[in-house]
Design a protein around this motif. Structure first.
Motif, PDB file in Angstrom:
ATOM      1  N   TYR A 170      -8.923  -4.845   0.425  1.00  0.00           N
ATOM      2  CA  TYR A 170     -10.165  -4.997  -0.341  1.00  0.00           C
ATOM      3  C   TYR A 170      -9.863  -5.460  -1.766  1.00  0.00           C
ATOM      4  N   TYR A 171      -8.795  -4.965  -2.363  1.00  0.00           N
ATOM      5  CA  TYR A 171      -8.413  -5.407  -3.701  1.00  0.00           C
ATOM      6  C   TYR A 171      -8.084  -6.896  -3.701  1.00  0.00           C
ATOM      7  N   VAL A 176      -1.678   3.604  -1.693  1.00  0.00           N
ATOM      8  CA  VAL A 176      -3.067   3.340  -1.301  1.00  0.00           C
ATOM      9  C   VAL A 176      -3.062   2.854   0.152  1.00  0.00           C
ATOM     10  N   ARG A 213     -13.299  -4.854  -3.681  1.00  0.00           N
ATOM     11  CA  ARG A 213     -13.243  -3.660  -4.535  1.00  0.00           C
ATOM     12  C   ARG A 213     -12.523  -4.018  -5.819  1.00  0.00           C
ATOM     13  N   GLY A 248       0.815  -1.213   0.000  1.00  0.00           N
ATOM     14  CA  GLY A 248       0.000   0.000   0.000  1.00  0.00           C
ATOM     15  C   GLY A 248       0.845   1.258   0.000  1.00  0.00           C
ATOM     16  N   GLN A 305      -3.685   0.592   3.450  1.00  0.00           N
ATOM     17  CA  GLN A 305      -3.628  -0.861   3.620  1.00  0.00           C
ATOM     18  C   GLN A 305      -5.007  -1.482   3.502  1.00  0.00           C
ATOM     19  N   ARG A 306      -6.006  -0.860   4.096  1.00  0.00           N
ATOM     20  CA  ARG A 306      -7.371  -1.399   4.070  1.00  0.00           C
ATOM     21  C   ARG A 306      -7.878  -1.498   2.625  1.00  0.00           C
ATOM     22  N   THR A 307      -7.614  -0.486   1.834  1.00  0.00           N
ATOM     23  CA  THR A 307      -8.030  -0.491   0.429  1.00  0.00           C
ATOM     24  C   THR A 307      -7.331  -1.614  -0.316  1.00  0.00           C
ATOM     25  N   TYR A 308      -6.041  -1.773  -0.067  1.00  0.00           N
ATOM     26  CA  TYR A 308      -5.304  -2.847  -0.717  1.00  0.00           C
ATOM     27  C   TYR A 308      -5.874  -4.209  -0.314  1.00  0.00           C
TER      28      TYR A 308
END
Length: 91
Positions: A45-46, A38, A51, A33, A40-43
């Motif tokens: 999700y990927y 980006v 996401r 991330g 860490q949480r978004t990563y």
């Protein structure tokens, strides 16, 4: 009937190769991330498919690992852009 079709079309896709690439490089989600800018949480999700990965993030991941976007998406099994076993960002 329509709902089942719609659900199957709209179901998120998992991206197992980004997790495999990260684990092969012995990196954490936080480290990746940070490297691609980006959270860490978004990563996370990927990786889990919660996401969709935006095109600019796909390109950043491909550049970081030295593989093609097609490889990340599972469209090819050839990681021919990968020159060595270490991620580009780790050099």
């Amino acid at each position: 009937m329509f709902f089942l079709y719609f659900y199957s079309v709209m179901k998120m896709q998992k991206y197992p190769r980004i997790r495999d690439l990260r684990e092969d490089a012995d990196l954490t989600q936080q480290q990746i991330g940070d490297a691609i800018n980006v959270p860490q949480r978004t990563y996370a999700y990927y990786e889990s498919g919660q996401r969709m990965i935006p095109p600019h993030v796909l390109c950043a991941l491909a550049d970081y690992y030295g593989v093609s976007v097609d490889y990340i998406l599972g469209r090819t099994d050839s990681d021919c852009h990968r020159g060595d076993s270490a991620p580009t960002g780790a050099k």
